[in-house]
Motif scaffolding. Structure first.
Motif, PDB file in Angstrom:
ATOM      1  N   PHE A 272       0.863  -0.964  -0.017  1.00 58.29           N
ATOM      2  CA  PHE A 272       0.046   0.054  -0.177  1.00 58.29           C
ATOM      3  C   PHE A 272       1.073   1.092   0.088  1.00 58.29           C
ATOM      4  O   PHE A 272       1.927   1.298   0.239  1.00 58.29           O
ATOM      5  CB  PHE A 272      -0.972  -0.105   1.232  1.00 58.29           C
ATOM      6  CG  PHE A 272      -1.886  -1.046   1.274  1.00 58.29           C
ATOM      7  CD1 PHE A 272      -3.254  -0.642   0.907  1.00 58.29           C
ATOM      8  CD2 PHE A 272      -1.510  -2.180   1.849  1.00 58.29           C
ATOM      9  CE1 PHE A 272      -4.161  -1.850   1.055  1.00 58.29           C
ATOM     10  CE2 PHE A 272      -2.543  -3.508   1.696  1.00 58.29           C
ATOM     11  CZ  PHE A 272      -3.801  -3.147   1.439  1.00 58.29           C
ATOM     12  N   VAL A 273       0.134   2.341  -0.359  1.00 60.13           N
ATOM     13  CA  VAL A 273       0.922   3.482  -0.250  1.00 60.13           C
ATOM     14  C   VAL A 273       0.453   4.326   0.960  1.00 60.13           C
ATOM     15  O   VAL A 273      -1.056   4.419   1.330  1.00 60.13           O
ATOM     16  CB  VAL A 273       0.747   4.557  -1.423  1.00 60.13           C
ATOM     17  CG1 VAL A 273       1.595   5.719  -1.180  1.00 60.13           C
ATOM     18  CG2 VAL A 273       1.027   3.794  -2.614  1.00 60.13           C
ATOM     19  N   ALA A 274       1.406   4.638   1.969  1.00 58.16           N
ATOM     20  CA  ALA A 274       1.076   5.241   3.378  1.00 58.16           C
ATOM     21  C   ALA A 274       1.284   6.730   3.118  1.00 58.16           C
ATOM     22  O   ALA A 274       2.277   7.147   2.510  1.00 58.16           O
ATOM     23  CB  ALA A 274       1.843   4.740   4.585  1.00 58.16           C
ATOM     24  N   MET A 275       0.358   7.439   3.721  1.00 59.49           N
ATOM     25  CA  MET A 275       0.388   8.937   3.607  1.00 59.49           C
ATOM     26  C   MET A 275      -0.058   9.586   4.723  1.00 59.49           C
ATOM     27  O   MET A 275      -1.050   8.961   5.444  1.00 59.49           O
ATOM     28  CB  MET A 275      -0.050   9.284   2.211  1.00 59.49           C
ATOM     29  CG  MET A 275      -1.714   9.053   2.148  1.00 59.49           C
ATOM     30  SD  MET A 275      -2.513   9.242   0.605  1.00 59.49           S
ATOM     31  CE  MET A 275      -1.919   7.609  -0.341  1.00 59.49           C
ATOM     32  N   ALA A 276      -0.088  11.062   4.790  1.00 56.59           N
ATOM     33  CA  ALA A 276      -0.605  11.781   5.748  1.00 56.59           C
ATOM     34  C   ALA A 276      -2.046  12.135   5.216  1.00 56.59           C
ATOM     35  O   ALA A 276      -2.144  12.318   4.325  1.00 56.59           O
ATOM     36  CB  ALA A 276       0.276  12.852   6.210  1.00 56.59           C
TER      37      ALA A 276
ATOM     38  N   LYS B 290       5.021  15.691   3.599  1.00 58.65           N
ATOM     39  CA  LYS B 290       5.704  15.876   2.497  1.00 58.65           C
ATOM     40  C   LYS B 290       6.369  14.637   1.781  1.00 58.65           C
ATOM     41  O   LYS B 290       6.730  14.643   0.502  1.00 58.65           O
ATOM     42  CB  LYS B 290       7.241  16.641   2.962  1.00 58.65           C
ATOM     43  CG  LYS B 290       6.919  17.769   3.662  1.00 58.65           C
ATOM     44  CD  LYS B 290       8.087  18.470   4.045  1.00 58.65           C
ATOM     45  CE  LYS B 290       7.829  19.847   4.773  1.00 58.65           C
ATOM     46  NZ  LYS B 290       9.092  20.434   5.192  1.00 58.65           N
ATOM     47  N   ARG B 291       6.190  13.588   2.299  1.00 61.84           N
ATOM     48  CA  ARG B 291       6.438  12.305   1.593  1.00 61.84           C
ATOM     49  C   ARG B 291       5.643  11.077   1.867  1.00 61.84           C
ATOM     50  O   ARG B 291       4.965  11.101   2.710  1.00 61.84           O
ATOM     51  CB  ARG B 291       7.964  12.013   2.154  1.00 61.84           C
ATOM     52  CG  ARG B 291       9.135  12.942   1.662  1.00 61.84           C
ATOM     53  CD  ARG B 291      10.502  12.542   2.316  1.00 61.84           C
ATOM     54  NE  ARG B 291      11.278  13.624   1.801  1.00 61.84           N
ATOM     55  CZ  ARG B 291      11.684  14.913   2.341  1.00 61.84           C
ATOM     56  NH1 ARG B 291      10.803  15.172   3.467  1.00 61.84           N
ATOM     57  NH2 ARG B 291      12.656  15.482   2.137  1.00 61.84           N
ATOM     58  N   VAL B 292       5.682   9.962   1.122  1.00 65.28           N
ATOM     59  CA  VAL B 292       4.828   8.953   1.242  1.00 65.28           C
ATOM     60  C   VAL B 292       5.758   7.706   1.332  1.00 65.28           C
ATOM     61  O   VAL B 292       7.031   7.749   1.145  1.00 65.28           O
ATOM     62  CB  VAL B 292       3.826   8.804  -0.011  1.00 65.28           C
ATOM     63  CG1 VAL B 292       2.696   9.988   0.046  1.00 65.28           C
ATOM     64  CG2 VAL B 292       4.395   8.758  -1.214  1.00 65.28           C
ATOM     65  N   ALA B 293       5.256   6.500   1.521  1.00 64.33           N
ATOM     66  CA  ALA B 293       6.126   5.353   1.723  1.00 64.33           C
ATOM     67  C   ALA B 293       5.304   4.214   1.378  1.00 64.33           C
ATOM     68  O   ALA B 293       4.127   4.232   1.157  1.00 64.33           O
ATOM     69  CB  ALA B 293       6.387   5.011   3.170  1.00 64.33           C
TER      70      ALA B 293
ATOM     71  N   LYS C 256       0.686  -1.677   7.632  1.00 61.81           N
ATOM     72  CA  LYS C 256      -0.872  -0.849   7.609  1.00 61.81           C
ATOM     73  C   LYS C 256      -1.654  -1.593   9.086  1.00 61.81           C
ATOM     74  O   LYS C 256      -2.138  -0.899   9.561  1.00 61.81           O
ATOM     75  CB  LYS C 256      -1.489  -1.346   6.405  1.00 61.81           C
ATOM     76  CG  LYS C 256      -3.041  -0.943   6.283  1.00 61.81           C
ATOM     77  CD  LYS C 256      -3.681  -1.014   4.566  1.00 61.81           C
ATOM     78  CE  LYS C 256      -4.982  -0.558   4.830  1.00 61.81           C
ATOM     79  NZ  LYS C 256      -5.900  -1.608   5.549  1.00 61.81           N
ATOM     80  N   GLN C 257      -1.788  -2.987   9.096  1.00 62.04           N
ATOM     81  CA  GLN C 257      -2.538  -3.264  10.272  1.00 62.04           C
ATOM     82  C   GLN C 257      -1.936  -2.910  11.730  1.00 62.04           C
ATOM     83  O   GLN C 257      -2.886  -2.966  12.540  1.00 62.04           O
ATOM     84  CB  GLN C 257      -3.074  -4.728  10.078  1.00 62.04           C
ATOM     85  CG  GLN C 257      -3.723  -5.053   8.836  1.00 62.04           C
ATOM     86  CD  GLN C 257      -4.395  -6.417   8.946  1.00 62.04           C
ATOM     87  OE1 GLN C 257      -4.291  -7.217   7.945  1.00 62.04           O
ATOM     88  NE2 GLN C 257      -4.814  -6.936   9.963  1.00 62.04           N
ATOM     89  N   ALA C 258      -0.608  -2.868  11.400  1.00 59.21           N
ATOM     90  CA  ALA C 258       0.136  -2.727  12.847  1.00 59.21           C
ATOM     91  C   ALA C 258       0.088  -1.106  13.354  1.00 59.21           C
ATOM     92  O   ALA C 258      -0.092  -0.833  14.299  1.00 59.21           O
ATOM     93  CB  ALA C 258       1.588  -2.915  12.745  1.00 59.21           C
ATOM     94  N   VAL C 259       0.268  -0.557  12.262  1.00 55.15           N
ATOM     95  CA  VAL C 259       0.152   1.151  12.399  1.00 55.15           C
ATOM     96  C   VAL C 259      -1.162   1.753  12.652  1.00 55.15           C
ATOM     97  O   VAL C 259      -1.512   2.519  13.316  1.00 55.15           O
ATOM     98  CB  VAL C 259       1.231   1.963  11.571  1.00 55.15           C
ATOM     99  CG1 VAL C 259       1.260   3.493  11.782  1.00 55.15           C
ATOM    100  CG2 VAL C 259       2.576   1.320  11.668  1.00 55.15           C
TER     101      VAL C 259
ATOM    102  N   LEU D 133      -2.121   6.855   9.935  1.00 54.36           N
ATOM    103  CA  LEU D 133      -1.624   7.356   8.694  1.00 54.36           C
ATOM    104  C   LEU D 133      -2.948   6.846   7.932  1.00 54.36           C
ATOM    105  O   LEU D 133      -3.867   6.042   8.467  1.00 54.36           O
ATOM    106  CB  LEU D 133      -0.349   6.584   8.010  1.00 54.36           C
ATOM    107  CG  LEU D 133       0.818   7.033   8.808  1.00 54.36           C
ATOM    108  CD1 LEU D 133       1.761   5.812   8.511  1.00 54.36           C
ATOM    109  CD2 LEU D 133       1.086   8.369   8.724  1.00 54.36           C
ATOM    110  N   LEU D 134      -2.763   7.351   6.598  1.00 61.14           N
ATOM    111  CA  LEU D 134      -4.013   6.851   5.742  1.00 61.14           C
ATOM    112  C   LEU D 134      -3.348   5.903   4.507  1.00 61.14           C
ATOM    113  O   LEU D 134      -1.965   6.093   4.381  1.00 61.14           O
ATOM    114  CB  LEU D 134      -4.531   8.038   4.998  1.00 61.14           C
ATOM    115  CG  LEU D 134      -5.533   8.882   5.831  1.00 61.14           C
ATOM    116  CD1 LEU D 134      -6.079  10.191   5.000  1.00 61.14           C
ATOM    117  CD2 LEU D 134      -6.468   8.134   6.278  1.00 61.14           C
TER     118      LEU D 134
END
Length: 263
Positions: free
Chosen positions: A130-134, A199-202, A209-212, A216-217
């Motif tokens: 997935f892409v993690a973003m703010a 400013k950045r994505v990951a 995703k399930q842990a955090v 984040l979105l």
């Protein structure tokens, strides 16, 4: 026995027999030895049942955030007498320590062909990326992110020195494009902080995703076949105790119940 020791253990008189001072000391020491023998027998039997001992287990983040805690909780309900020592390492370090015998096994991403020499790897799950973003990041407007759009975004990744395997996976995720790596973080927490600035994505796995979770979105990647392959690595010439086999079983159950698809 008195002849062998060269001392009198008993004082014999017409009124009876009693222990000498040497006899009293010898009796106390003998009882202590017998107690230690009984304790040793009990420990050996507990070790054979997987209920005693110490395990040295390596892992790569973020597997310590979700899979490992649940597997350890399951394991320790049945084996509370086993001490599990966890070691946070990079993929290459884990392989080196497995070969050296300082780790019993490790939970990690599948090593590359270059790193896997002397290592047995058992896959327990494959997880999508997935892409993690703010919140309020421009990509949040999309339901899914095409890889072409992601290639234009500055990425934050875990540092290459300790996470070389993830960098190799990242190349497969973006192929034939190239990832735009803007920052390398030295830990999961610093990675999350960088994403949170907006400013950045990951690129992260389902495990992350399930842990955090809601900090984040996330948006799924479009048309990306690459998956994060998670498994158990051990040295081919290594030896896993019965307690280790119990923990391995708990890890397998946790990983498959976590949503990873089997190979």
């Amino acid at each position: 026995m008195e002849d062998e020791l060269g001392v009198f253990l008993l004082s014999r008189t017409s009124h009876g027999v009693r222990l000498t001072e040497e006899g009293k000391l010898f009796l106390a020491e003998a009882r202590t030895v017998l107690t230690h023998v009984e304790e040793s027998v009990a420990k050996v039997r507990a070790l054979a049942r997987g209920e005693f001992g110490e395990l040295q287990v390596g892992y790569v983040p973020p597997l310590d955030l979700h899979i490992l805690p649940r597997a350890l909780a399951r394991f320790q309900r049945t084996s509370p007498g086993v001490n599990v020592v966890l070691h946070d390492r990079g993929t290459d370090e884990l392989c080196q320590e497995l070969r050296a015998g300082s780790l019993h096994f490790a939970v990690m991403m599948q090593p590359s062909e270059e790193a896997i020499a002397g290592i047995e790897f058992e896959e327990v799950g494959r997880y999508p990326f997935f892409v993690a973003m703010a919140p309020r990041h421009p990509l949040t407007r999309l339901k899914a992110v095409p890889i072409e759009d992601l290639a234009k975004q500055p990425l934050v990744v875990l540092d290459r020195k300790r996470n070389s395997e993830f960098h190799r996976i990242l190349k497969r995720v973006f192929s034939p494009l190239k990832p735009n790596i803007a920052t390398e973080s030295d830990s999961i927490n610093s990675l999350i902080t960088e994403i949170g600035t907006g400013k950045r994505v990951a690129v992260v796995s389902q495990v992350f995703k399930q842990a955090v979770g809601g900090r984040l979105l996330y948006r799924r990647l479009v048309d990306v076949e690459a998956r994060m392959c998670v498994g158990i690595a051990r040295a081919k010439n290594g030896d896993v105790t019965p307690a280790g086999e119990k923990l391995l079983a708990a890890i397998r159950q946790t990983a498959t119940g976590f949503g990873g698809s089997a190979k």
